[in-house]
Motif scaffolding. Structure first.
Motif, PDB file in Angstrom:
ATOM      1  N   GLU A  47       2.519  -7.926 -45.683  1.00 19.28           N
ATOM      2  CA  GLU A  47       3.642  -7.479 -46.501  1.00 19.28           C
ATOM      3  C   GLU A  47       4.404  -8.668 -47.074  1.00 19.28           C
ATOM      4  N   ALA A  48       4.470  -9.746 -46.312  1.00 19.09           N
ATOM      5  CA  ALA A  48       5.132 -10.947 -46.818  1.00 19.09           C
ATOM      6  C   ALA A  48       4.426 -11.470 -48.063  1.00 19.09           C
ATOM      7  N   LEU A  49       3.093 -11.450 -48.054  1.00 21.65           N
ATOM      8  CA  LEU A  49       2.338 -11.906 -49.223  1.00 21.65           C
ATOM      9  C   LEU A  49       2.611 -11.015 -50.427  1.00 21.65           C
ATOM     10  N   ALA A  50       2.668  -9.711 -50.214  1.00 25.02           N
ATOM     11  CA  ALA A  50       2.949  -8.791 -51.318  1.00 25.02           C
ATOM     12  C   ALA A  50       4.318  -9.065 -51.929  1.00 25.02           C
ATOM     13  N   VAL A  51       5.306  -9.301 -51.081  1.00 24.68           N
ATOM     14  CA  VAL A  51       6.648  -9.616 -51.560  1.00 24.68           C
ATOM     15  C   VAL A  51       6.661 -10.948 -52.302  1.00 24.68           C
ATOM     16  N   PHE A  52       5.931 -11.906 -51.772  1.00 22.81           N
ATOM     17  CA  PHE A  52       5.913 -13.242 -52.369  1.00 22.81           C
ATOM     18  C   PHE A  52       5.327 -13.197 -53.782  1.00 22.81           C
ATOM     19  N   VAL A  53       4.158 -12.581 -53.960  1.00 27.89           N
ATOM     20  CA  VAL A  53       3.528 -12.600 -55.281  1.00 27.89           C
ATOM     21  C   VAL A  53       4.364 -11.844 -56.309  1.00 27.89           C
ATOM     22  N   ALA A  54       5.126 -10.856 -55.861  1.00 26.01           N
ATOM     23  CA  ALA A  54       5.939 -10.078 -56.794  1.00 26.01           C
ATOM     24  C   ALA A  54       7.226 -10.782 -57.194  1.00 26.01           C
ATOM     25  N   ASN A  55       7.685 -11.730 -56.377  1.00 21.96           N
ATOM     26  CA  ASN A  55       9.024 -12.296 -56.598  1.00 21.96           C
ATOM     27  C   ASN A  55       9.085 -13.811 -56.768  1.00 21.96           C
ATOM     28  N   ALA A  56       8.071 -14.540 -56.352  1.00 20.54           N
ATOM     29  CA  ALA A  56       8.121 -16.003 -56.447  1.00 20.54           C
ATOM     30  C   ALA A  56       8.024 -16.451 -57.900  1.00 20.54           C
ATOM     31  N   ALA A  57       8.651 -17.575 -58.198  1.00 24.21           N
ATOM     32  CA  ALA A  57       8.722 -18.077 -59.575  1.00 24.21           C
ATOM     33  C   ALA A  57       7.928 -19.373 -59.712  1.00 24.21           C
ATOM     34  N   LEU A  58       7.073 -19.407 -60.718  1.00 25.17           N
ATOM     35  CA  LEU A  58       6.294 -20.603 -61.025  1.00 25.17           C
ATOM     36  C   LEU A  58       6.186 -20.711 -62.535  1.00 25.17           C
ATOM     37  N   LYS A  59       6.316 -21.929 -63.041  1.00 26.16           N
ATOM     38  CA  LYS A  59       6.179 -22.141 -64.477  1.00 26.16           C
ATOM     39  C   LYS A  59       4.721 -22.464 -64.810  1.00 26.16           C
ATOM     40  N   PRO A  60       4.271 -22.093 -66.002  1.00 26.98           N
ATOM     41  CA  PRO A  60       2.928 -22.511 -66.419  1.00 26.98           C
ATOM     42  C   PRO A  60       2.814 -24.027 -66.386  1.00 26.98           C
ATOM     43  N   GLY A  61       1.648 -24.524 -66.028  1.00 29.85           N
ATOM     44  CA  GLY A  61       1.452 -25.963 -65.982  1.00 29.85           C
ATOM     45  C   GLY A  61       0.236 -26.335 -65.156  1.00 29.85           C
ATOM     46  N   ARG A  62      -0.002 -27.643 -65.075  1.00 23.75           N
ATOM     47  CA  ARG A  62      -1.126 -28.159 -64.289  1.00 23.75           C
ATOM     48  C   ARG A  62      -0.642 -28.448 -62.876  1.00 23.75           C
ATOM     49  N   TYR A  63      -1.356 -27.899 -61.893  1.00 32.86           N
ATOM     50  CA  TYR A  63      -1.001 -28.063 -60.488  1.00 32.86           C
ATOM     51  C   TYR A  63      -2.229 -28.520 -59.708  1.00 32.86           C
ATOM     52  N   ALA A  64      -1.970 -29.182 -58.600  1.00 33.49           N
ATOM     53  CA  ALA A  64      -3.054 -29.640 -57.739  1.00 33.49           C
ATOM     54  C   ALA A  64      -2.767 -29.214 -56.310  1.00 33.49           C
ATOM     55  N   TYR A  65      -3.821 -28.990 -55.560  1.00 34.72           N
ATOM     56  CA  TYR A  65      -3.667 -28.670 -54.142  1.00 34.72           C
ATOM     57  C   TYR A  65      -4.848 -29.213 -53.347  1.00 34.72           C
ATOM     58  N   HIS A  66      -4.562 -29.491 -52.089  1.00 36.55           N
ATOM     59  CA  HIS A  66      -5.626 -29.859 -51.163  1.00 36.55           C
ATOM     60  C   HIS A  66      -6.358 -28.579 -50.783  1.00 36.55           C
ATOM     61  N   ASN A  67      -7.662 -28.555 -50.980  1.00 35.26           N
ATOM     62  CA  ASN A  67      -8.446 -27.343 -50.792  1.00 35.26           C
ATOM     63  C   ASN A  67      -8.644 -27.057 -49.298  1.00 35.26           C
ATOM     64  N   PRO A  68      -8.006 -26.017 -48.758  1.00 38.11           N
ATOM     65  CA  PRO A  68      -8.122 -25.744 -47.329  1.00 38.11           C
ATOM     66  C   PRO A  68      -9.504 -25.250 -46.919  1.00 38.11           C
ATOM     67  N   LEU A  69     -10.326 -24.869 -47.900  1.00 45.11           N
ATOM     68  CA  LEU A  69     -11.662 -24.361 -47.588  1.00 45.11           C
ATOM     69  C   LEU A  69     -12.693 -25.472 -47.455  1.00 45.11           C
ATOM     70  N   ALA A  70     -12.356 -26.682 -47.901  1.00 44.42           N
ATOM     71  CA  ALA A  70     -13.341 -27.761 -47.966  1.00 44.42           C
ATOM     72  C   ALA A  70     -13.872 -28.160 -46.601  1.00 44.42           C
ATOM     73  N   LYS A  71     -13.063 -28.013 -45.559  1.00 45.92           N
ATOM     74  CA  LYS A  71     -13.475 -28.467 -44.230  1.00 45.92           C
ATOM     75  C   LYS A  71     -14.191 -27.384 -43.424  1.00 45.92           C
ATOM     76  N   LEU A  72     -14.332 -26.187 -44.001  1.00 41.25           N
ATOM     77  CA  LEU A  72     -14.988 -25.101 -43.285  1.00 41.25           C
ATOM     78  C   LEU A  72     -16.496 -25.162 -43.471  1.00 41.25           C
ATOM     79  N   PRO A  73     -17.269 -24.579 -42.539  1.00 37.46           N
ATOM     80  CA  PRO A  73     -18.715 -24.487 -42.737  1.00 37.46           C
ATOM     81  C   PRO A  73     -19.019 -23.752 -44.040  1.00 37.46           C
ATOM     82  N   PRO A  74     -20.050 -24.179 -44.780  1.00 44.19           N
ATOM     83  CA  PRO A  74     -20.324 -23.582 -46.097  1.00 44.19           C
ATOM     84  C   PRO A  74     -20.430 -22.069 -46.080  1.00 44.19           C
ATOM     85  N   GLU A  75     -21.006 -21.503 -45.017  1.00 47.08           N
ATOM     86  CA  GLU A  75     -21.180 -20.052 -44.980  1.00 47.08           C
ATOM     87  C   GLU A  75     -19.858 -19.315 -44.777  1.00 47.08           C
TER      88      GLU A  75
END
Length: 201
Positions: free
Chosen positions: A68-96
């Motif tokens: 429910e927190a995620l649902a509230v967040f996506v409906a109400n959080a504010a972000l401006k259009p633009g270029r963003y970067a993030y550290h990929n949390p999936l990169a360290k997981l096994p490929p499968e």
């Protein structure tokens, strides 16, 4: 204080949302899902939660509340259009277990860092993502049958939310880009803690 009509988005829940690892569920229309093996970035879900909340006993309950927190967040959080970067949390997981659209099919690797241009179109669609609880995987996820709610006609719903008659090829590309778009929203969008109206439907 939250009541039956509102949800209490606390600082701890916002901190856990920042740590969420967004993957891709290929079922149905395809849609973002928290990586079932590592929803908060590591393979130890309980420890990830307790490190933020300081409570070793209530991790399962808090994890369930994050849907429910995620649902509230996506409906109400504010972000401006633009270029963003993030550290990929999936990169360290096994490929499968990555479920990552950026995964190289030949090497099985995913990039450690992702840079992505979040457009006004992405942001318009993100606000309408239909967050559901995936009971099979025990994580929050986007509804693969109706990713943006409504009738279930993927492109019709996208056009409705965008207010345009965009071509299907463009909409297909936008939809597949919801994985990095959502990850950037969770990492970079602004929102303050407090009670928010619960999302219905």
């Amino acid at each position: 204080m939250a009541d039956d009509a509102t949800f209490d988005l606390t600082l701890e829940r916002i901190a856990l949302i920042r740590r969420m690892a967004v993957a891709w569920n290929p079922a149905g229309c395809g849609a973002p899902i928290l990586n079932p093996q590592a929803p908060y970035g590591s393979l130890d879900r309980a420890e990830d939660i307790s490190n933020v909340t300081g409570d070793d006993e209530g991790t399962d309950e808090e994890h369930r509340a994050l849907g429910e927190a995620l649902a509230v967040f996506v409906a109400n959080a504010a972000l401006k259009p633009g270029r963003y970067a993030y550290h990929n949390p999936l990169a360290k997981l096994p490929p499968e277990e990555m479920l990552d659209l950026f995964r190289d099919e030949e090497t099985g690797a995913s990039p450690e860092h992702v840079t992505f241009d979040v457009s006004a179109e992405h942001l318009a669609l993100l606000r309408h993502l239909a967050v559901r609880w995936d009971a099979e995987n025990d994580v929050p996820a986007i509804d693969t049958a109706r990713p943006y709610g409504g009738s279930g006609d993927l492109y019709a719903e996208m056009r409705r939310h965008l207010g345009s008659d965009a071509a299907s090829d463009h909409l297909a590309e936008l939809h597949r880009e919801m994985q990095p778009a959502l990850q950037n929203l969770l990492r970079h969008a602004d929102i303050a803690p407090g009670p928010f109206a619960r999302r219905v439907g």
